[in-house]
Write a protein that holds these residues in place. Structure first.
Motif, mmCIF file in Angstrom:
data_model
loop_
_atom_site.group_PDB
_atom_site.id
_atom_site.type_symbol
_atom_site.label_atom_id
_atom_site.label_comp_id
_atom_site.label_asym_id
_atom_site.label_seq_id
_atom_site.Cartn_x
_atom_site.Cartn_y
_atom_site.Cartn_z
ATOM 1 N N MET A 224 0.817 -1.214 0.000
ATOM 2 C CA MET A 224 0.000 0.000 0.000
ATOM 3 C C MET A 224 0.854 1.268 0.000
ATOM 4 O O MET A 224 0.409 2.349 0.387
ATOM 5 C CB MET A 224 -0.955 0.012 1.221
ATOM 6 N N GLU A 225 2.110 1.155 -0.485
ATOM 7 C CA GLU A 225 3.007 2.321 -0.567
ATOM 8 C C GLU A 225 2.927 2.881 -1.990
ATOM 9 O O GLU A 225 3.832 2.724 -2.814
ATOM 10 C CB GLU A 225 4.450 1.919 -0.210
ATOM 11 N N PHE A 226 1.828 3.537 -2.274
ATOM 12 C CA PHE A 226 1.529 3.908 -3.658
ATOM 13 C C PHE A 226 2.426 5.025 -4.185
ATOM 14 O O PHE A 226 2.718 5.079 -5.379
ATOM 15 C CB PHE A 226 0.052 4.306 -3.768
ATOM 16 N N GLU A 227 2.892 5.906 -3.324
ATOM 17 C CA GLU A 227 3.790 6.969 -3.794
ATOM 18 C C GLU A 227 5.119 6.386 -4.264
ATOM 19 O O GLU A 227 5.665 6.787 -5.294
ATOM 20 C CB GLU A 227 4.024 7.991 -2.674
ATOM 21 N N LYS A 228 5.620 5.420 -3.483
ATOM 22 C CA LYS A 228 6.877 4.755 -3.862
ATOM 23 C C LYS A 228 6.677 3.912 -5.125
ATOM 24 O O LYS A 228 7.561 3.839 -5.985
ATOM 25 C CB LYS A 228 7.392 3.879 -2.725
ATOM 26 N N ALA A 229 5.518 3.278 -5.240
ATOM 27 C CA ALA A 229 5.214 2.484 -6.442
ATOM 28 C C ALA A 229 5.171 3.391 -7.668
ATOM 29 O O ALA A 229 5.623 3.029 -8.764
ATOM 30 C CB ALA A 229 3.886 1.754 -6.270
ATOM 31 N N GLU A 230 4.623 4.615 -7.490
ATOM 32 C CA GLU A 230 4.546 5.569 -8.604
ATOM 33 C C GLU A 230 5.940 6.010 -9.063
ATOM 34 O O GLU A 230 6.195 6.165 -10.256
ATOM 35 C CB GLU A 230 3.725 6.785 -8.177
ATOM 36 N N ILE A 231 6.861 6.166 -8.097
ATOM 37 C CA ILE A 231 8.248 6.530 -8.442
ATOM 38 C C ILE A 231 8.872 5.440 -9.313
ATOM 39 O O ILE A 231 9.529 5.722 -10.330
ATOM 40 C CB ILE A 231 9.086 6.753 -7.162
ATOM 41 N N GLN A 232 8.646 4.170 -8.944
ATOM 42 C CA GLN A 232 9.198 3.053 -9.722
ATOM 43 C C GLN A 232 8.563 2.989 -11.114
ATOM 44 O O GLN A 232 9.234 2.699 -12.104
ATOM 45 C CB GLN A 232 8.970 1.716 -8.977
ATOM 46 N N ARG A 233 7.246 3.293 -11.176
ATOM 47 C CA ARG A 233 6.560 3.270 -12.472
ATOM 48 C C ARG A 233 7.160 4.327 -13.415
ATOM 49 O O ARG A 233 7.364 4.071 -14.604
ATOM 50 C CB ARG A 233 5.063 3.523 -12.286
#
Length: 606
Positions: A224-233
């Motif tokens: 549920m760490e969506f900001e970090k997931a967005e950085i990877q995307r």
């Protein structure tokens, strides 16, 4: 050294593989060569007459010979290239490349920095490259810095300094561009993983890096760490965009080197494509000056060795347009006929052709679009350089053209006030000359051109350029004398390769400065007459205007005639074939017909 003098020492030369050196009377190194058999190769210089002036000059200049025996042909090849690069002898191929290439350095230090450099220092650092373009290096570094957090500071991040707390994180840490190793916020192991990703990107192998980023993105999403997931995307998108900007042929191609060559007179141009994991990582074209009429495969072999060493290529496959002797162990030479590898070869050919055309544009002077003052300035310079009595506001140039030694035509281009006057261009079909005779053809077309101008009371040019040496110039002057035009205009000959200018009756030629405006204009006029003549020739061939002499032979059709021309390149060479050679190519019955046509009764074959 004479042939008789060489015979006195011929028996002392070994029959082993090795390299040989020719020295002049002052002890200067003239030439370095390699050989499978030293005795056989060196002897070839002294047992036959050489058509090439430079080869004759070399042989005449040899005072003594030295040699080095090696274990194999490959060793001879490597030693020859190394010594040529070191000593640059007068008569060896001259590769014109004095650039220093950029590298990406992974500095030998704790938490290694990654940056661009042109200097290699043996301090244990790792150098990746070289690269042909600084712009390309900066683009790669930008991609790396966006996707992989690495430090850019020059702090001494030794273990002791970090433990003592000497440093504080900077703005780069807060922007997410660095993980803060200066405060011990990143381990050496984690930093090394980033450096490994850098190496994969530089090798063109983006898949492992993309897989790591995708795995991290999914892990952050699961937590549920969506900001970090967005950085990877965004990092994944960035790498995919970088990959799409690279020319991708096919991942199946892998790591290969691609070379093509284009020869023009005494110069050759070789293009090198470095392909990493199916992606074109670099391209480089070099100019080589031939000294002894070296063949394309000899020039290509030298260029391959030079460029692979310069760019530290470890590719195990080399793609070429033709077979080349390149004795490097573990390397496969491929001459593709189709598929992805042929596409790479075609792309390399486009690059080398473009490079040659750009060089040609720089060498030529285009006065179209210039002011009258600018045009006059060049014409006044040309008048002074050639010591002309009148300003050459009207210049004409002649050239002969033929196809595979057959079907001669000629062309004349006209330049007025330094620019092409296309409406005045003229083509000539040769009418009075049988077979191929450049001199007689030149005599005919010059007579026809100026006889017509006289009859029509048209103005004569101030300068006439004959594309060719003294022979063609002499042939043109026959017609000038016959028309009583001596003194009415200046006629000069332009030697095809050396760009020397000959005046009628002069023993010595004039060589204008290589980069002079006068010579650039003359080159422009010469290349225009070449283009115009060749275009005319192609048009005539495509319309079927030319009828092959072989097709005149009863019983020989167009397909057989075309087959012979494609194999032997000219009718004249077909004439010189023995009956046995003809039989091998077209069979007994057709061979008899062709041989009888050219030689009378054909001998009986067993």
């Amino acid at each position: 050294m004479t042939a008789a003098e060489f015979q006195q020492i011929a028996h002392t030369l070994p029959v082993h593989a090795g390299i040989y050196k020719y020295f002049g009377t002052e002890g200067e190194l003239l030439y370095i060569g390699k050989a499978k058999s030293l005795r056989k190769r060196v002897s070839s210089y002294f047992v036959k007459n050489h058509d090439n002036y430079k080869t004759r000059k070399l042989v005449e200049s040899i005072h003594h010979i030295e040699f080095t025996i090696v274990d194999s042909e490959q060793d001879a090849f490597l030693l020859e290239n190394s010594l040529i690069k070191q000593f640059q002898p007068k008569f060896n191929i001259n590769l014109k490349d004095d650039k220093t290439y950029p590298f990406i350095i992974i500095k030998h230090e704790p938490f290694s920095r990654v940056f661009l450099t042109r200097r290699i220092i043996k301090d244990g650092s790792e150098y990746l490259g070289p690269f042909t373009s600084v712009g390309r290096v900066r683009e790669v570094l930008e991609v790396i810095r966006y996707n992989i957090p690495l430090r850019t500071c020059s702090l001494n991040l030794s273990e002791q300094n970090i433990k003592k707390g000497k440093f504080k994180v900077c703005l780069e840490y807060h922007l997410g561009n660095c993980k803060g190793p200066c405060e011990g916020l990143q381990t050496q192991e984690d930093y090394r993983e980033g450096l490994q990703q850098v190496k994969e990107i530089l090798r063109g192998n983006l898949s492992p890096v993309l897989n790591i980023f995708k795995a991290k993105m999914q892990e952050h999403a699961m937590n549920m760490e969506f900001e970090k997931a967005e950085i990877q995307r965004k990092k994944i998108e960035s790498l995919q965009a970088y990959q799409s900007r690279s020319t991708i042929v096919s991942s199946r191609v892998g790591n290969v080197d691609v070379f093509t060559i284009l020869s023009e007179g005494n110069f050759a141009y070789v293009n090198y494509l470095r392909v990493l994991n199916g992606t074109i990582a670099d391209t480089k074209t070099v100019t080589l000056e031939k000294k002894l009429e070296e063949t394309d495969d000899e020039v290509m072999a030298y260029a391959i060795a030079y460029l692979r060493e310069a760019f530290q290529s470890m590719a195990k496959e080399i793609i070429l347009p033709f077979e080349v002797e390149f004795p490097e162990e573990g390397v496969t030479l491929t001459v593709p006929r189709g598929g992805d590898k042929k596409k790479l070869l075609d792309l390399s050919e486009k690059n080398v052709t473009y490079f040659r055309e750009e060089l040609r544009k720089k060498k030529m002077l285009h006065l179209e679009g210039k002011t009258d003052m600018e045009k006059k300035k060049v014409l006044y310079q040309l008048q002074a350089d050639l010591e002309l009595q009148e300003l050459p506001v009207h210049i004409e140039c002649f050239d002969n053209s033929n196809f595979q030694g057959s079907y001669p035509v000629s062309a004349c281009v006209v330049f007025k006030d330094g620019t092409a006057s296309n409406k005045d261009y003229r083509h000539f079909n040769i009418k009075t000359v049988e077979g191929i005779n450049d001199f007689a053809s030149m005599t005919e077309v010059v007579f026809r051109r100026y006889n017509r101008l006289l009859n029509e009371e048209q103005p004569l040019p101030q300068l006439v350029i004959i594309d060719g040496g003294k022979g063609q110039l002499g042939a043109a002057m026959e017609s000038i004398r016959k028309l009583n035009l001596i003194g009415s205009m200046t006629v000069v000959g332009l030697a095809k390769n050396e760009e020397e200018i000959f005046f009628p009756g002069d023993k010595e030629s004039i060589k204008l400065p290589y980069d002079s405006e006068s010579l650039k204009l003359i080159r422009r006029i010469r290349d225009e007459v070449h283009r115009f003549g060749i275009t005319f020739h192609r048009q005539k061939r495509s319309k079927g205007t030319f009828k092959n002499e072989l097709e005149d032979i009863k019983g020989i059709g167009k397909n057989t005639a075309t087959q012979l021309l494609q194999t032997f390149r000219s009718v004249n060479k077909v004439k010189q074939l023995s009956l046995e050679d003809l039989v091998k190519e077209v069979g007994q019955s057709k061979a008899q017909l062709i041989y009888q046509h050219f030689h009378g009764d054909a001998p009986q074959t067993s």
